[in-house]
Design a protein around this motif. Structure first.
Motif, PDB file in Angstrom:
ATOM      1  N   VAL A   5       0.869  -1.182   0.000  1.00 47.50           N
ATOM      2  CA  VAL A   5       0.000   0.000   0.000  1.00 47.50           C
ATOM      3  C   VAL A   5       0.902   1.227   0.000  1.00 47.50           C
ATOM      4  O   VAL A   5       1.713   1.406   0.915  1.00 47.50           O
ATOM      5  N   ILE A   6       0.762   2.071  -1.022  1.00 41.09           N
ATOM      6  CA  ILE A   6       1.571   3.285  -1.149  1.00 41.09           C
ATOM      7  C   ILE A   6       0.707   4.490  -0.807  1.00 41.09           C
ATOM      8  O   ILE A   6      -0.372   4.670  -1.372  1.00 41.09           O
ATOM      9  N   VAL A   7       1.189   5.295   0.112  1.00 42.65           N
ATOM     10  CA  VAL A   7       0.479   6.501   0.535  1.00 42.65           C
ATOM     11  C   VAL A   7       0.915   7.664  -0.357  1.00 42.65           C
ATOM     12  O   VAL A   7       2.090   8.054  -0.346  1.00 42.65           O
ATOM     13  N   ALA A   8      -0.005   8.212  -1.132  1.00 46.85           N
ATOM     14  CA  ALA A   8       0.330   9.275  -2.089  1.00 46.85           C
ATOM     15  C   ALA A   8      -0.760  10.339  -2.112  1.00 46.85           C
ATOM     16  O   ALA A   8      -1.194  10.790  -3.177  1.00 46.85           O
ATOM     17  N   GLY A   9      -1.211  10.767  -0.923  1.00 52.16           N
ATOM     18  CA  GLY A   9      -2.321  11.709  -0.857  1.00 52.16           C
ATOM     19  C   GLY A   9      -1.941  13.127  -0.497  1.00 52.16           C
ATOM     20  O   GLY A   9      -2.820  13.996  -0.397  1.00 52.16           O
ATOM     21  N   GLY A  10      -0.640  13.408  -0.322  1.00 55.28           N
ATOM     22  CA  GLY A  10      -0.226  14.754   0.057  1.00 55.28           C
ATOM     23  C   GLY A  10      -0.306  15.736  -1.103  1.00 55.28           C
ATOM     24  O   GLY A  10      -0.234  15.349  -2.277  1.00 55.28           O
ATOM     25  N   VAL A  11      -0.430  17.021  -0.780  1.00 55.45           N
ATOM     26  CA  VAL A  11      -0.532  18.055  -1.812  1.00 55.45           C
ATOM     27  C   VAL A  11       0.828  18.666  -2.147  1.00 55.45           C
ATOM     28  O   VAL A  11       0.932  19.461  -3.084  1.00 55.45           O
ATOM     29  N   ALA A  12       1.878  18.331  -1.402  1.00 54.32           N
ATOM     30  CA  ALA A  12       3.241  18.806  -1.679  1.00 54.32           C
ATOM     31  C   ALA A  12       3.288  20.328  -1.760  1.00 54.32           C
ATOM     32  O   ALA A  12       3.823  20.907  -2.706  1.00 54.32           O
ATOM     33  N   SER A  19       4.740  21.259  -7.935  1.00 50.71           N
ATOM     34  CA  SER A  19       3.664  20.316  -7.619  1.00 50.71           C
ATOM     35  C   SER A  19       2.318  20.737  -8.175  1.00 50.71           C
ATOM     36  O   SER A  19       1.354  19.973  -8.101  1.00 50.71           O
ATOM     37  N   GLU A  20       2.219  21.946  -8.752  1.00 50.92           N
ATOM     38  CA  GLU A  20       0.969  22.362  -9.378  1.00 50.92           C
ATOM     39  C   GLU A  20       0.771  21.680 -10.715  1.00 50.92           C
ATOM     40  O   GLU A  20      -0.347  21.613 -11.234  1.00 50.92           O
ATOM     41  N   GLU A  21       1.861  21.161 -11.282  1.00 51.25           N
ATOM     42  CA  GLU A  21       1.781  20.502 -12.592  1.00 51.25           C
ATOM     43  C   GLU A  21       1.576  19.001 -12.481  1.00 51.25           C
ATOM     44  O   GLU A  21       0.919  18.395 -13.319  1.00 51.25           O
ATOM     45  N   ARG A  22       2.151  18.383 -11.448  1.00 52.80           N
ATOM     46  CA  ARG A  22       1.991  16.942 -11.254  1.00 52.80           C
ATOM     47  C   ARG A  22       2.236  16.592  -9.796  1.00 52.80           C
ATOM     48  O   ARG A  22       2.896  17.352  -9.081  1.00 52.80           O
ATOM     49  N   ARG A  57      -8.643  12.370  -5.273  1.00 51.89           N
ATOM     50  CA  ARG A  57      -9.411  12.177  -6.493  1.00 51.89           C
ATOM     51  C   ARG A  57      -8.835  12.967  -7.659  1.00 51.89           C
ATOM     52  O   ARG A  57      -8.835  12.494  -8.795  1.00 51.89           O
ATOM     53  N   GLU A  58      -8.320  14.181  -7.375  1.00 53.54           N
ATOM     54  CA  GLU A  58      -7.791  15.008  -8.469  1.00 53.54           C
ATOM     55  C   GLU A  58      -6.467  14.489  -9.025  1.00 53.54           C
ATOM     56  O   GLU A  58      -6.045  14.881 -10.108  1.00 53.54           O
ATOM     57  N   PHE A  59      -5.785  13.605  -8.274  1.00 52.90           N
ATOM     58  CA  PHE A  59      -4.517  13.037  -8.743  1.00 52.90           C
ATOM     59  C   PHE A  59      -4.696  11.684  -9.433  1.00 52.90           C
ATOM     60  O   PHE A  59      -3.760  11.184 -10.058  1.00 52.90           O
TER      61      PHE A  59
END
Length: 470
Positions: A5-12, A19-22, A57-59
Motif C-alpha cells: 500500500v503506497i500513501v500518495a495523498g499529500g498536496v506537496a 507540484s501544481e503541474e503533477r 481524487r484530483e490526482f
C-alpha cells in the motif's frame, strides 16, 4: 505474495510551483524515472504484489495515465485527510499483512530486503535509522527505544533513538489501532498516532537500517539531494556488491565524481571508454616484462580505478545486458593482465605453480561475471575487494611467496560467487528530469569537479610515460 500500500495523498505544498503541474511522486530523479517508478522497481524486484496506491481524487487520472493497470488506484472520499486515513482506506480493500510505503521516500533495496526478512508477530515493524542527518532528524518521525523495545513514536519526541524511514510492515493486529485512532482523532490523524498507540502496548518493533541510503522528499532542496543520492543507490543496487573499504575509500570517490561529470545520457559512453581503456591496459599487462614494484602497484591501481569507473558508469546509466557484458569482458581481460603481472613477480616456480596459475586464471571470471548479484553478499565478502586483492597478492608475490599469492587470488575470487545472480537493469534515462531545479553549484564544487577530471587524465599520462620508459 505480500501486497503493498503506497500513501500518495499529500498536496506537496512545499514543492510549489512544481507540484501544481503533477503530484510529487511523479517528479523525476533521472530523466524518465519518477520517484514512484524508482520505488516500484524495488517492490517488483522483491516480488511484492499487488500494489495499491491511495491518493486524492484530483490526482487519480495522473497516476492512471502513468502507471496503467500495474497499480490499483484507490481514492480518498474527502479533501482533508492525514496519511493514516490513506491506510484506513486501503484496509477496506486489502487485509494485513502488507507493506505500507510512503510515495516520497527513495531508498536502497537492502533496506526493503532487511524489512521483509524480519520475523515478528507485532502489529507494526518500522525501519529505524539511528544516525540520520540533522535535516532528517528534524523532519522525520522519531522513534524512542527502551531496553531495545519501541516505546514511543512521534515527530515531537525530544528523546529519541532514531527515525522511521518510510517503510512499515503492517500485520493483522494493526487494523484495530488504525480504526481506533481514526474514530478518536478523525481523518486528519497521522500514521505516527497509530504507531505511538501500538508502541504503548508493545506492538511495534523495528529493523535497524542505519548506514543505508534513503531520502524523504519534501522540498526542492530535498529533490535535488535525492537526485544525487539516486546515483549512489543505483551503484549499490546494480553495481558490484563485493567492494570493501580499500576501493570505497581510495577509488570510489574519484570514480563517482567522474561518472557523474557528464550529462546522464553520456554515462554509457563513459562506461564504454573506461572498458576500452581497461581492455587495453589488461592486454599490455599480459605481455609486459617483469616490472619494478612501484610501477606494478601503479598499474594495479589503474586497473581497479578503470574497472570501478566502467562498472559505476554502467550502473548509473541503467544500461542493458549488452553494455554490462562488454564491461565484464574488459574486466576479465584486465584480471588476466593483473594476474600475469603477479606471476612475473614470483621469484621462483614450485611443482604446483602451473596448476595454481591455471586455477587462478579460471577463477578470474568469477568477479567479472558474478560480481553483480541480486542478493546481499555475506559479511566477509568485502575481503574480495578488487584493490585489496591486487595489492595484497602483488605484495606477497614480490616478497617471494608466489604460491601463497596464487592461493589467495583463487580463494578471493571464489568468495564472490556466494551468492550469485545478476539483477535486471531498469530502463535507460533519456532527456531531462522534471522538474528542472534552479540549484546553484558552489565555486568550490566546480573546482573539485575540474580537479577530478584533470587528475584522472594526468594519472593515465603518467602511467603511459612510466611504462614507455621501462
Amino acid at each position: 505474495m505480500l501486497p503493498v500500500v503506497i500513501v500518495a495523498g499529500g498536496v506537496a505544498s512545499r514543492l510549489r510551483p512544481y507540484s501544481e503541474e503533477r503530484p510529487k511522486s511523479l517528479m523525476e530523479l533521472e530523466p524518465g524515472l519518477t520517484i514512484l517508478e524508482f520505488i516500484l522497481e524495488r517492490f517488483k524486484r522483491a516480488g511484492l504484489s499487488p500494489v495499491y496506491l491511495v491518493t486524492r481524487r484530483e490526482f487519480a487520472e495522473a497516476f492512471r495515465s502513468k502507471l496503467g493497470s500495474s497499480v490499483v488506484i484507490l481514492t480518498a472520499d474527502r479533501e482533508e485527510f492525514g496519511n493514516l486515513y490513506s491506510a484506513y482506506v486501503a484496509l477496506k480493500h486489502v487485509k494485513p499483512p502488507f507493506l505500507l510505503a510512503m510515495s516520497d521516500h527513495v531508498f536502497e533495496y537492502e533496506m526493503l530486503r532487511r524489512l521483509l526478512s524480519h520475523r515478528s508477530s507485532k502489529a507494526f515493524t518500522v525501519c529505524l535509522d539511528r544516525k540520520p542527518s540533522r535535516a532528517e532528524a528534524q523532519e522525520g518521525l522519531k522513534v524512542k527505544l527502551a531496553e531495545g523495545k519501541v516505546v514511543a513514536v512521534g515527530k515531537g519526541l525530544e528523546s529519541r533513538c532514531g527515525i522511521d524511514t518510510g517503510l512499515i510492515l503492517v500485520r493483522e493486529g494493526a487494523s484495530a489501532y488504525v480504526e481506533k485512532v481514526i474514530s478518536e482523532k478523525g481523518p486528519t490523524a497521522s500514521i505516527s498516532d497509530a504507531l505511538d498507540l501500538a508502541a504503548k502496548d508493545g506492538e511495534v518493533d523495528c529493523v535497524d537500517v542505519t548506514g543505508l541510503l534513503w531520502k524523504d522528499v519534501d522540498t526542492a532542496e530535498d529533490l535535488a539531494k535525492a537526485r544525487e543520492l539516486c546515483k549512489r543507490i543505483l551503484a549499490r543496487d546494480y553495481g558490484k556488491k563485493h567492494l570493501g573499504p580499500p576501493t570505497l575509500a581510495l577509488v570510489r570517490p574519484a570514480t563517482l565524481r567522474l561518472a557523474a561529470l557528464g550529462p546522464r545520457h553520456a554515462r554509457s559512453r563513459v562506461a564504454l571508454l573506461a572498458a576500452a581503456l581497461l581492455l587495453a591496459l589488461g592486454s599490455v599487462m599480459l605481455v609486459a616484462p617483469p616490472l619494478q614494484p612501484p610501477l606494478a602497484f601503479a598499474l594495479l591501481y589503474a586497473v581497479a580505478l578503470l574497472g570501478d569507473l566502467a562498472d559505476l558508469s554502467a550502473a548509473l546509466a541503467r544500461a542493458g545486458e549488452g553494455l554490462a557484458r562488454a564491461v565484464a569482458l574488459a574486466e576479465l581481460v584486465a584480471e588476466a593482465g593483473a594476474l600475469s603481472l603477479i606471476v612475473t613477480a614470483m621469484s621462483g616456480q614450485t611443482p604446483y605453480s602451473q596448476p595454481l596459475i591455471a586455477l587462478a586464471a579460471a577463477s578470474s571470471a568469477v568477479p567479472a561475471f558474478l560480481g553483480r548479484r541480486e542478493r546481499e553478499p555475506g559479511k566477509l565478502v568485502w575481503i574480495a575487494d578488487p584493490l585489496l586483492k591486487y595489492v595484497a597478492a602483488a605484495a606477497v608475490a614480490f616478497a617471494g611467496f608466489g604460491a601463497v599469492a596464487l592461493v589467495y587470488w583463487i580463494c578471493n575470487n571464489l568468495l564472490v560467487a556466494w551468492p550469485a545472480g545478476v539483477p535486471a537493469a531498469p530502463p535507460k534515462p533519456t532527456g531531462e528530469a522534471f522538474p528542472k531545479l534552479e540549484v546553484k553549484v558552489g565555486h568550490a564544487e566546480r573546482r573539485l569537479r575540474a580537479a577530478a577530471a584533470s587528475g584522472f587524465k594526468l594519472t593515465l599520462i603518467l602511467l603511459a610515460l612510466s611504462y614507455a620508459q621501462s
